[in-house]
Design a protein around this motif. Structure first.
Motif, PDB file in Angstrom:
ATOM      1  N   SER A  83      -7.301 -18.122 -13.237  1.00 38.71           N
ATOM      2  CA  SER A  83      -6.529 -19.337 -13.006  1.00 38.71           C
ATOM      3  C   SER A  83      -7.394 -20.573 -13.216  1.00 38.71           C
ATOM      4  O   SER A  83      -6.956 -21.553 -13.833  1.00 38.71           O
ATOM      5  CB  SER A  83      -5.947 -19.318 -11.594  1.00 38.71           C
ATOM      6  OG  SER A  83      -5.083 -20.387 -11.383  1.00 38.71           O
ATOM      7  N   ALA A  84      -8.623 -20.532 -12.741  1.00 42.34           N
ATOM      8  CA  ALA A  84      -9.532 -21.674 -12.907  1.00 42.34           C
ATOM      9  C   ALA A  84      -9.842 -21.916 -14.384  1.00 42.34           C
ATOM     10  O   ALA A  84      -9.833 -23.064 -14.849  1.00 42.34           O
ATOM     11  CB  ALA A  84     -10.818 -21.445 -12.124  1.00 42.34           C
ATOM     12  N   LEU A  85     -10.092 -20.838 -15.140  1.00 37.96           N
ATOM     13  CA  LEU A  85     -10.395 -20.996 -16.561  1.00 37.96           C
ATOM     14  C   LEU A  85      -9.176 -21.492 -17.336  1.00 37.96           C
ATOM     15  O   LEU A  85      -9.302 -22.357 -18.206  1.00 37.96           O
ATOM     16  CB  LEU A  85     -10.909 -19.678 -17.151  1.00 37.96           C
ATOM     17  CG  LEU A  85     -11.315 -19.725 -18.627  1.00 37.96           C
ATOM     18  CD1 LEU A  85     -12.395 -20.776 -18.867  1.00 37.96           C
ATOM     19  CD2 LEU A  85     -11.785 -18.355 -19.079  1.00 37.96           C
ATOM     20  N   LEU A  86      -8.008 -20.971 -17.025  1.00 36.85           N
ATOM     21  CA  LEU A  86      -6.792 -21.460 -17.679  1.00 36.85           C
ATOM     22  C   LEU A  86      -6.581 -22.946 -17.395  1.00 36.85           C
ATOM     23  O   LEU A  86      -6.246 -23.724 -18.293  1.00 36.85           O
ATOM     24  CB  LEU A  86      -5.568 -20.663 -17.218  1.00 36.85           C
ATOM     25  CG  LEU A  86      -5.370 -19.292 -17.849  1.00 36.85           C
ATOM     26  CD1 LEU A  86      -4.258 -18.532 -17.135  1.00 36.85           C
ATOM     27  CD2 LEU A  86      -5.067 -19.408 -19.326  1.00 36.85           C
ATOM     28  N   ASN A  87      -6.779 -23.344 -16.149  1.00 38.92           N
ATOM     29  CA  ASN A  87      -6.644 -24.760 -15.800  1.00 38.92           C
ATOM     30  C   ASN A  87      -7.659 -25.624 -16.547  1.00 38.92           C
ATOM     31  O   ASN A  87      -7.315 -26.705 -17.027  1.00 38.92           O
ATOM     32  CB  ASN A  87      -6.780 -24.948 -14.289  1.00 38.92           C
ATOM     33  CG  ASN A  87      -5.472 -24.785 -13.578  1.00 38.92           C
ATOM     34  OD1 ASN A  87      -4.556 -25.581 -13.765  1.00 38.92           O
ATOM     35  ND2 ASN A  87      -5.359 -23.748 -12.767  1.00 38.92           N
ATOM     36  N   ASP A  88      -8.898 -25.148 -16.657  1.00 42.26           N
ATOM     37  CA  ASP A  88      -9.920 -25.903 -17.395  1.00 42.26           C
ATOM     38  C   ASP A  88      -9.526 -26.051 -18.861  1.00 42.26           C
ATOM     39  O   ASP A  88      -9.650 -27.135 -19.443  1.00 42.26           O
ATOM     40  CB  ASP A  88     -11.286 -25.213 -17.302  1.00 42.26           C
ATOM     41  CG  ASP A  88     -11.897 -25.301 -15.921  1.00 42.26           C
ATOM     42  OD1 ASP A  88     -11.423 -26.127 -15.095  1.00 42.26           O
ATOM     43  OD2 ASP A  88     -12.849 -24.539 -15.651  1.00 42.26           O
ATOM     44  N   LYS A 114      -8.294 -15.350  -9.531  1.00 40.12           N
ATOM     45  CA  LYS A 114      -8.659 -16.724  -9.169  1.00 40.12           C
ATOM     46  C   LYS A 114      -9.546 -17.341 -10.255  1.00 40.12           C
ATOM     47  O   LYS A 114      -9.367 -18.507 -10.615  1.00 40.12           O
ATOM     48  CB  LYS A 114      -9.377 -16.730  -7.820  1.00 40.12           C
ATOM     49  CG  LYS A 114      -9.645 -18.097  -7.275  1.00 40.12           C
ATOM     50  CD  LYS A 114     -10.243 -18.028  -5.893  1.00 40.12           C
ATOM     51  CE  LYS A 114     -10.459 -19.434  -5.373  1.00 40.12           C
ATOM     52  NZ  LYS A 114     -11.046 -19.449  -4.044  1.00 40.12           N
ATOM     53  N   GLU A 115     -10.477 -16.556 -10.776  1.00 41.94           N
ATOM     54  CA  GLU A 115     -11.320 -17.036 -11.868  1.00 41.94           C
ATOM     55  C   GLU A 115     -10.481 -17.292 -13.126  1.00 41.94           C
ATOM     56  O   GLU A 115     -10.706 -18.270 -13.840  1.00 41.94           O
ATOM     57  CB  GLU A 115     -12.409 -16.011 -12.199  1.00 41.94           C
ATOM     58  CG  GLU A 115     -13.464 -15.842 -11.144  1.00 41.94           C
ATOM     59  CD  GLU A 115     -14.429 -14.719 -11.482  1.00 41.94           C
ATOM     60  OE1 GLU A 115     -15.628 -14.891 -11.199  1.00 41.94           O
ATOM     61  OE2 GLU A 115     -13.987 -13.672 -12.008  1.00 41.94           O
TER      62      GLU A 115
END
Length: 176
Positions: free
Chosen positions: A22-27, A19-20
């Motif tokens: 995915s969040a970093l990739l999205n950022d 989940k972390e």
């Protein structure tokens, strides 16, 4: 691109969950998309000006290749963000195989198209490989790293591609 690898590698090493990740990739994708906007929105309409500014008017014929090349750059940025997550997550072999395939596709496209269609083939080299491997890395990340796009990133990516397409169409019809 160097700033992405400098910033992202240590951050990916620190992550504990998918989940972390995915969040970093999205950022990073959002940041990359925002950084590409000026290139596309200014570079496409003023491509002739930039060619003359950085080179000379002898190279103006090359400006017709820039708009689609810029779209390839956008896919390159997005693909590159995904690729940065591979080695810190222990996916070194897969990343190595993907890179070999990426460069093989680059060489094939260059070999096949440059002889046949000249500089359009070179432009395709900068479009096809990033486009294909954006999807390869996306589907791999989705399956094995549990990545999912945030809705706002999907909207941003479509907006960027739509805006670039509109500018290319307008530019094409302004020339004819």
């Amino acid at each position: 691109m160097p700033s992405f690898s400098t910033y992202l590698y240590p951050r990916f090493c620190e992550l504990k969950s998918d989940k972390e990740l995915s969040a970093l990739l999205n950022d990073a994708i959002r940041l990359g998309t925002f950084s590409i906007f000026p290139l596309l929105l200014i570079g496409i309409p003023y491509k002739d000006f930039f060619i003359e500014l950085f080179y000379s008017n002898k190279f103006l014929a090359a400006s017709k290749y820039l708009p689609l090349h810029f779209i390839g750059v956008a896919f390159y940025v997005w693909y590159y963000v995904f690729s940065q997550s591979m080695t810190p997550r222990g996916k070194i072999k897969q990343h190595g195989i993907f890179l070999v395939l990426y460069f093989t596709l680059d060489m094939l496209v260059t070999y096949i198209f440059v002889n046949d269609i000249g500089l359009y083939g070179w432009m395709l080299k900068h479009m096809i490989s990033p486009f294909v491997f954006f999807w390869v890395y996306y589907f791999y990340s989705r399956k094995y790293l549990k990545f999912s796009f945030h809705k706002n990133n999907i909207v941003l990516i479509f907006y960027l591609l739509f805006s670039a397409t509109i500018l290319i169409v307008i530019d094409f019809f302004m020339k004819t």
